[in-house]
Each structure stands twice: as structure tokens, then as C-alpha cells.
Design a protein around this motif. Sequence first.
Motif, PDB file in Angstrom:
ATOM      1  N   SER A   1       6.260  22.651   5.876  1.00 11.63           N
ATOM      2  CA  SER A   1       4.877  22.680   5.408  1.00 11.63           C
ATOM      3  C   SER A   1       4.049  21.638   6.148  1.00 11.63           C
ATOM      4  N   TRP A   2       2.762  21.942   6.286  1.00 10.82           N
ATOM      5  CA  TRP A   2       1.816  21.039   6.951  1.00 10.82           C
ATOM      6  C   TRP A   2       0.553  20.949   6.115  1.00 10.82           C
ATOM      7  N   ARG A   3      -0.143  19.808   6.247  1.00  5.05           N
ATOM      8  CA  ARG A   3      -1.451  19.650   5.610  1.00  5.05           C
ATOM      9  C   ARG A   3      -2.459  19.209   6.654  1.00  5.05           C
ATOM     10  N   LEU A   4      -3.593  19.880   6.675  1.00  7.07           N
ATOM     11  CA  LEU A   4      -4.732  19.493   7.497  1.00  7.07           C
ATOM     12  C   LEU A   4      -5.788  18.919   6.568  1.00  7.07           C
TER      13      LEU A   4
ATOM     14  N   THR B   1     -11.915  18.153   2.142  1.00  2.00           N
ATOM     15  CA  THR B   1     -10.918  19.035   1.539  1.00  2.00           C
ATOM     16  C   THR B   1      -9.659  18.999   2.387  1.00  2.00           C
ATOM     17  N   SER B   2      -8.722  19.841   2.044  1.00  2.00           N
ATOM     18  CA  SER B   2      -7.503  19.946   2.855  1.00  2.00           C
ATOM     19  C   SER B   2      -7.001  21.379   2.835  1.00  2.00           C
ATOM     20  N   PHE B   3      -6.242  21.697   3.883  1.00  2.00           N
ATOM     21  CA  PHE B   3      -5.646  23.010   4.067  1.00  2.00           C
ATOM     22  C   PHE B   3      -4.132  22.813   4.144  1.00  2.00           C
ATOM     23  N   ASP B   4      -3.386  23.544   3.341  1.00  2.00           N
ATOM     24  CA  ASP B   4      -1.933  23.478   3.421  1.00  2.00           C
ATOM     25  C   ASP B   4      -1.377  24.762   4.028  1.00  2.00           C
ATOM     26  N   PHE B   5      -0.330  24.617   4.803  1.00  2.00           N
ATOM     27  CA  PHE B   5       0.332  25.757   5.429  1.00  2.00           C
ATOM     28  C   PHE B   5       1.818  25.664   5.095  1.00  2.00           C
ATOM     29  N   HIS B   6       2.330  26.677   4.430  1.00  2.00           N
ATOM     30  CA  HIS B   6       3.716  26.690   3.991  1.00  2.00           C
ATOM     31  C   HIS B   6       4.454  27.835   4.689  1.00  2.00           C
TER      32      HIS B   6
END
Length: 261
Positions: free
Chosen positions: A191-194, A180-185
Motif C-alpha cells: 500500500s502507498w499513500r500520497l 487530503t491524501s490518496f491511498d493505493f492498496h
Amino acid sequence: MTPDFSHLRRLIDERSADFRAAVASAPSLDVRVPTCPEWTLFDLAEHLGGGDRFWAAVVGAGPADGPPAKAVAERAAVAAPREREALLAWLAESTRLLLSALREAGEERGCWTWWGASQSPRNSGAVARHRVQETAVHTYDAQVAQGAPRPLPDEVALDGLDEFLATCVATPAAWPHKPTSFDFHAAEGRSWRLTVDGDGARAARLPTTVTGEDPDAPGVSARGTAGELVLFLYGRVPADSVRIDGDGGLFDLLRAWEPEE
């Protein structure tokens, strides 16, 4: 963009000064720290000052496969003075030792770090970057103990998101759950995606905020100011302090994950 090395040192100095100001104005060194529930303000001060001294010794020792024995021994034996003025002087000296070690080593000199195969290098520049964040978050802790928390400075918080994901989360160890992935806005426009899967965890900046029908939509995303997101990642504020979209339970899995490299 990561602040340059001299700027990182200045940020450590500024955050440390704010921490000392919080200690100086506290009604008592025995006040409890709600965000570090096992600690008093004195315990928090001893931890931060001891950390400065530990990392000064680590950076000063240069490249190593493990933490230098002297640094470990000194950290175990750290004993800050309990009288307030003496404690403030000890904290100032702790910061001076760290800044001096960083300045002497320079940005690229290798050293041991607890983060191994993350996306952060094992050198004094990465130590400085991480100490900015540790000092900023513990300054917030000290302010919470007085009932007067203040937002993290914008430049610290914006780099803090990137630094946390790259240093504290990124790993080649396999994610033990469904990929999966985690987004941080951040409200400031970044913004970043893990991404987590069988190849580990990898963080990357997103060029634009993902909206609409996105075939690569994340499993969950968090939105807020950069400072709110950093404090959320460090467990200082609850999930309802930011906007969570998607499967919020994924954050519980991420926090519980203890990868072995």
C-alpha cells in the motif's frame, strides 16, 4: 524494493521485446490505438523508439541543466521506417542504444530529467526505472490495439505504483485545494499513500493496510491489482476497473493539477 540497475535494464529489454512482438503480429501498422486515440500502431512504435533514442542521448550527455540540444534535435527529426521488418529492426536498435548508454553511464551518473524536485533522483538509474514503466504501458497499448491486452508483469506493476507517485506526482509545489491524501492498496499486499497539501505532494509506503477507524483516513482510496492501479494512474483503464472508496472526484482534481515548481 526498487529492482537493481542491472535488473531494470533487463526489464526494459523484456518489455521492448514484447512490444516488438505486438508490432510483428498486428494485422496492420495503421490500426488505431484506443488507449492513445490520436495514434496508429506505427505512431506508437515511432514514439517509443524515439523515446529510447532520446533518453540514450540524455544519459550519454551526463549532468545538464536542460535537455541536451542534440537529443532534442534528434527527437524532433525522428523518422522510423514504415516497412514492418525495417521498423522492427529500428525498434531493436533503439532499445540497444538505450541499454548501452545506461550500462556505460552506470546507475548514479547524473543527467537531465523532466522531473525536477520530485522524489526521484535525476540520474541514469531513475531514467532506467521510468523507461521500464513507459515501455510496459506502451506494450499494453499495442496489445489493446490488437484486442488482446495482457496484465502488466507483477514485478513491473508493483514498482510502477511507487515509481509513478515518486516521479510523476511528487512535487514541492503547493496543492491548490483542501489538504487530503490518496491511498493505493494493491491486492499483492502493498500500500502507498500520497499526501497533498500546501507543502506539495509526497508519496510513502504504508506499512499495513489502513482499516477500521483511522484518524488519518484518506480522502479517497483505490484498490486493485498493482497492474490495474498502474493502468488507472496512467489513464489506460476507467475508474470502475478498480475499487474506489471515498471522494472519487479527488482523482479528477489530481489529474487536472499541473503544478509549477
